[in-house]
Motif scaffolding. Structure first.
Motif, short mmCIF file in Angstrom:
data_model
loop_
_atom_site.label_atom_id
_atom_site.label_comp_id
_atom_site.label_asym_id
_atom_site.label_seq_id
_atom_site.Cartn_x
_atom_site.Cartn_y
_atom_site.Cartn_z
N HIS A 428 13.45 -0.91 -14.44
CA HIS A 428 12.25 -0.70 -15.25
C HIS A 428 11.27 0.17 -14.47
CE1 HIS A 428 11.62 -4.31 -12.80
NE2 HIS A 428 10.34 -3.98 -12.78
N MET A 429 10.31 0.73 -15.22
CA MET A 429 9.31 1.61 -14.63
C MET A 429 7.96 1.30 -15.26
SD MET A 429 9.26 5.77 -14.52
CE MET A 429 10.91 5.78 -13.80
N VAL A 430 6.92 1.31 -14.44
CA VAL A 430 5.57 0.98 -14.90
C VAL A 430 4.72 2.25 -14.96
CG1 VAL A 430 3.45 -0.27 -14.35
CG2 VAL A 430 5.68 -1.35 -13.95
N VAL A 431 3.97 2.40 -16.05
CA VAL A 431 2.97 3.47 -16.17
C VAL A 431 1.61 2.80 -16.23
CG1 VAL A 431 2.11 5.39 -17.55
CG2 VAL A 431 4.58 4.99 -17.37
N GLU A 432 0.75 3.12 -15.28
CA GLU A 432 -0.55 2.45 -15.19
C GLU A 432 -1.63 3.47 -14.88
OE1 GLU A 432 -3.52 0.43 -15.50
OE2 GLU A 432 -1.73 -0.83 -15.73
N LEU A 433 -2.81 3.27 -15.49
CA LEU A 433 -3.91 4.20 -15.35
C LEU A 433 -4.94 3.75 -14.32
CD1 LEU A 433 -4.98 6.85 -16.55
CD2 LEU A 433 -6.14 5.52 -18.30
N ASN A 434 -4.93 2.44 -14.00
CA ASN A 434 -5.91 1.91 -13.07
C ASN A 434 -5.34 1.95 -11.65
OD1 ASN A 434 -6.85 -1.01 -11.70
ND2 ASN A 434 -8.49 0.29 -12.47
N SER A 435 -6.06 2.60 -10.74
CA SER A 435 -5.54 2.79 -9.39
C SER A 435 -5.36 1.47 -8.65
CB SER A 435 -6.49 3.70 -8.60
OG SER A 435 -7.80 3.13 -8.54
N ASN A 436 -6.23 0.49 -8.91
CA ASN A 436 -6.09 -0.81 -8.25
C ASN A 436 -4.79 -1.49 -8.65
OD1 ASN A 436 -8.64 -0.57 -7.01
ND2 ASN A 436 -9.66 -1.36 -8.83
N LYS A 437 -4.45 -1.39 -9.93
CA LYS A 437 -3.21 -2.02 -10.40
C LYS A 437 -1.99 -1.23 -9.95
CE LYS A 437 -5.22 -4.32 -14.39
NZ LYS A 437 -5.20 -4.48 -15.87
N LEU A 440 -1.33 -2.54 -6.61
CA LEU A 440 -0.76 -3.88 -6.70
C LEU A 440 0.72 -3.81 -7.07
CD1 LEU A 440 -1.10 -6.96 -6.75
CD2 LEU A 440 -1.81 -6.77 -9.15
N ALA A 441 1.05 -2.96 -8.05
CA ALA A 441 2.45 -2.81 -8.46
C ALA A 441 3.28 -2.22 -7.33
CB ALA A 441 2.54 -1.93 -9.70
N ALA A 442 2.71 -1.26 -6.60
CA ALA A 442 3.44 -0.65 -5.49
C ALA A 442 3.73 -1.67 -4.39
CB ALA A 442 2.64 0.52 -4.93
N GLU A 443 2.76 -2.56 -4.12
CA GLU A 443 2.97 -3.60 -3.12
C GLU A 443 4.10 -4.54 -3.50
OE1 GLU A 443 -0.75 -5.53 -2.70
OE2 GLU A 443 -1.74 -3.84 -1.67
N LYS A 444 4.31 -4.72 -4.80
CA LYS A 444 5.39 -5.59 -5.27
C LYS A 444 6.73 -4.86 -5.37
CE LYS A 444 2.45 -8.76 -7.88
NZ LYS A 444 2.19 -9.41 -9.20
N GLY A 445 6.73 -3.57 -4.99
CA GLY A 445 7.96 -2.81 -5.00
C GLY A 445 8.34 -2.23 -6.34
N GLU A 446 7.40 -2.17 -7.28
CA GLU A 446 7.70 -1.64 -8.61
C GLU A 446 7.76 -0.11 -8.58
OE1 GLU A 446 8.47 -3.48 -11.05
OE2 GLU A 446 7.65 -5.46 -10.59
N CYS A 447 8.58 0.45 -9.48
CA CYS A 447 8.56 1.90 -9.71
C CYS A 447 7.35 2.20 -10.58
CB CYS A 447 9.84 2.34 -10.41
SG CYS A 447 11.34 2.02 -9.48
N VAL A 448 6.40 2.97 -10.06
CA VAL A 448 5.12 3.17 -10.73
C VAL A 448 4.79 4.65 -10.88
CG1 VAL A 448 2.69 2.47 -10.78
CG2 VAL A 448 4.35 1.09 -9.54
N ILE A 449 4.23 4.97 -12.03
CA ILE A 449 3.64 6.29 -12.25
C ILE A 449 2.15 6.09 -12.55
CG2 ILE A 449 3.54 8.31 -13.77
CD1 ILE A 449 6.48 8.05 -14.23
N TYR A 450 1.32 6.74 -11.74
CA TYR A 450 -0.12 6.68 -11.99
C TYR A 450 -0.48 7.80 -12.97
CZ TYR A 450 -5.14 7.25 -11.22
OH TYR A 450 -6.49 7.35 -11.41
#
Length: 656
Positions: A428-437, A440-450
């Motif tokens: 899965h992959m996360v798309v998030e607009l809030n830099s704080n989140k 947080l997602a990166a610390e949990k090892g999630e694949c994230v796109i800001y």
């Protein structure tokens, strides 16, 4: 009748004013203030005879308002946005006071009046903000949580302001007096800690044991008002003592019952307070100074809006959030009226300016819903006239993902889903607009796109065309509309599951072709219904039928009914739901005991199909024709309601 007749006039006027405000979809306090204007000494007709006595009664309303505020206060509300709330809000108050001071200086006011104007505009209205967020379906968004966190701290800030501001106009008041007030406050808080941990809980336990609601409410009122009066005797604020009493009571197990009992009393006396504020306003004065009131309101909108936007930007909230805070929280708060009243009573605030400030505050409240509705259009315009935001990605493999789930938003729901998918190994992959989140997602090892999911480049970077499904947790109607339109254009065949906060949002999502929609609050209520029916020992099939029926009523919209394709899908869904899988226990002495599946002719006699049999620890899936039934077998059968009923008789159960 004296004060009794004045109270009758005030309550009736408050009722009429509240009804009018309700019909116009405005906060009730505006109706109460207008009611006070109409029955005040500056207008003709029915008039309150003794304004001073009403003002004395209004102090009880102030104390009860702060008392309930103390009971409702919870530090847990500040945790998600604690930095901007605990640090940013005091900064916002100071900056707003400077804006107000500068505005007052430009108006030619003296230093004291300019400071009062700054303090008056530094607070925002909890009631107006909440009403505006609810009407726009934005409760639960990140911007709403930031707003509510800052409002909680603003409500706390009123306490020291009530102590300090009324003393500023006193010639005798200096640093020594301020230090003495601080010492008294410290000693009072220490005494309240002892009282709240040792004495008040015992008293509440004894009174609660009497099972007398009347005595319980009287005890709560005595605690709030009595402690408030004690602080008044110490030379501190009556309202401050009531607030601390509420905070002490909030830590006990009786807090919710105390709040529910006090609320009606608080609401009546709060109406008296806001009406007494209205009685101080001279309508002719407001009319003659209307241009000045409009000018001041516009200066508040611009100055305070910029302050809120800047503070949220400093604390790394980007995109629409600074604009949402600026246009949603620029109004003057209801507690500002309380502050102004205290200043007028102490003589530190010149009473001739009271109508001017009040008229300005009311106008900013009236402008809030309109200004807040401009957030999305203005943000869309600004976004369309700027360069695309640079993409930032974290933990995404170079070869990308395929067959993955795209999660739009890493809030409560998005993070739950991401954790569950990670647990079962689903990419899965996360798309998030809030830099704080994002962090947080990166610390949990999630694949994230800001980035903003409403931008095509962000969706393409998330591999939307290769995704197996999309989960959208965006609660905003406007925001989710833009996202869905882009998804349908880029990857029309990818299934989308969306969250909906209200029926209006549900209709919009359906009109955009989203078929998988979840309403969190409704699903929570549905689970409570399921558990209740289970405790009442209803058959599982009947419980499921109730659940399915409630879901159909909630999720079936006019859009589905007006389109033949959706209507056909609904008929197919109902046909499938009419065939229920049930588990039936074979009773001792039943007709089929000892018979084989083929010999019992179950399918011919009852019309059901046997899908499995549980015997002890063993489960037989799709048993063969020579399988023989024994007492205690739990048989899984598939069929319609009438067929299931026939089989239960066949299995030894009575016809229910």
């Amino acid at each position: 009748m004296g004060i009794a007749s004045d109270l009758v006039i005030l309550i009736v006027a408050g009722l009429l004013g509240g009804m009018i405000a309700r019909l116009l979809r405005q906060p009730l306090l505006l109706g109460y203030i207008i009611a006070g204007v109409l029955v005040g000494p500056h207008t003709g007709g029915v008039t309150v005879t003794d304004v001073h006595d009403i003002e004395l009664l209004a102090e009880i309303g102030v104390a009860l308002l702060l008392f309930t505020l103390g009971i409702e206060f919870s530090i847990n509300e500040l945790k998600p946005v604690r930095h901007v709330a605990l640090i940013g809000t005091p900064l916002q108050i100071v900056l707003t006071m400077l804006v107000g001071y500068g505005t007052g200086t430009l108006m030619g006011w003296d230093t004291g009046l300019s400071i009062w104007f700054g303090a008056f505009i530094s607070l925002s209205s909890t009631m107006v903000v909440l009403k505006t967020l609810e009407s726009r379906g934005l409760i639960g968004t990140l911007s709403s949580r930031v707003m509510l966190g800052m409002l909680v701290v603003q409500d706390l800030a009123i306490v020291p302001m009530l102590i300090i501001m009324p003393q500023l106009g006193s010639e005798e008041f200096g640093l020594d007096d301020l230090g003495m007030a601080g010492l008294k406050t410290f000693l009072f808080l220490a005494a309240m800690f002892l009282l709240g941990t040792r004495i008040i809980p015992r008293i509440m336990k004894i009174v609660a044991g009497w099972n007398s609601r009347e005595m319980f409410m009287l005890t709560c009122s005595a605690i709030g008002l009595g402690i408030g009066y004690a602080t008044h005797m110490l030379g501190l604020s009556f309202a401050f003592g009531a607030f601390v009493a509420g905070m002490v009571l909030s830590e006990s197990r009786y807090a919710y019952q105390a709040l529910s009992d006090i609320l009606p009393l608080r609401d009546i006396f709060s109406m008296v307070f806001f009406a007494s504020v209205g009685m101080l306003i001279d309508p002719m004065y407001v009319w003659h100074n209307l241009p000045v009131i409009i000018l001041l309101s516009c200066s508040i909108l611009v100055g305070k809006g910029i302050v809120f936007g800047a503070v949220s930007w400093i604390f790394r909230y980007r995109n629409v959030i600074p604009l949402a805070l600026g246009l949603g929280m620029f109004q003057v708060g209801e507690l500002s009226f309380l502050l102004l009243q205290q200043g007028a009573d102490s003589g530190s605030f010149p009473s001739q300016y009271f109508p001017l400030f009040m008229g300005t505050g009311i106008l900013t409240m009236l402008l809030t819903p309109f200004a807040a509705s401009l957030t999305e259009p203005i943000y869309s315009f600004l976004r369309s006239h700027r360069e695309e935001d640079p993409l930032q990605t974290v933990n995404i493999p170079e070869e990308g993902l395929e067959g993955h789930v795209v999660i739009l938003g890493f809030g409560r729901f998005g993070s739950y889903v991401a954790g569950a998918l990670a647990g079962v190994g689903v990419p899965h992959m996360v798309v998030e607009l809030n830099s704080n989140k994002v962090e947080l997602a990166a610390e949990k090892g999630e694949c994230v796109i800001y980035g903003d999911a409403a931008q095509e480049i962000v969706l393409e970077a998330a591999g939307i065309t290769k995704a197996s499904s999309v989960l959208m947790t965006i609660p905003s109607i406007h925001g989710s509309t833009a996202v869905i339109e882009n998804i349908r254009r880029i990857a029309p065949n990818v299934p989308v599951t969306a969250l909906s906060r209200n029926p209006e949002h549900l209709d919009v999502l359906n009109s955009l072709g989203v078929r998988h929609i979840i309403m969190p609050e409704f699903e929570t209520g549905l689970e409570m219904v399921r558990h209740t029916l289970f405790l009442l020992s209803l058959p599982p099939a009947e419980i499921q039928n109730v659940m399915d029926s409630m879901r159909r009523e909630r999720y079936t919209t006019d859009v589905e009914l007006s389109h033949p394709k959706y209507a056909q899908l609904s008929r197919l869904s109902r046909a499938a739901e009419s065939i229920a899988l049930n588990w039936v226990t074979i009773k001792d002495g039943a007709e089929i005991v000892g018979k084989s599946l083929a010999g019992s002719r179950i399918r011919t006699v009852t019309g059901v199909s046997v899908t499995g049999v549980l015997r002890g620890e063993d489960f037989e899936l799709n048993p063969k024709g020579d399988y023989r039934f024994e007492p205690g077998d739990i048989v899984g059968v598939l069929g319609g309601k009438d067929n299931i009923r026939q089989f239960k008789i066949f299995a030894g159960e009575k016809d229910s």
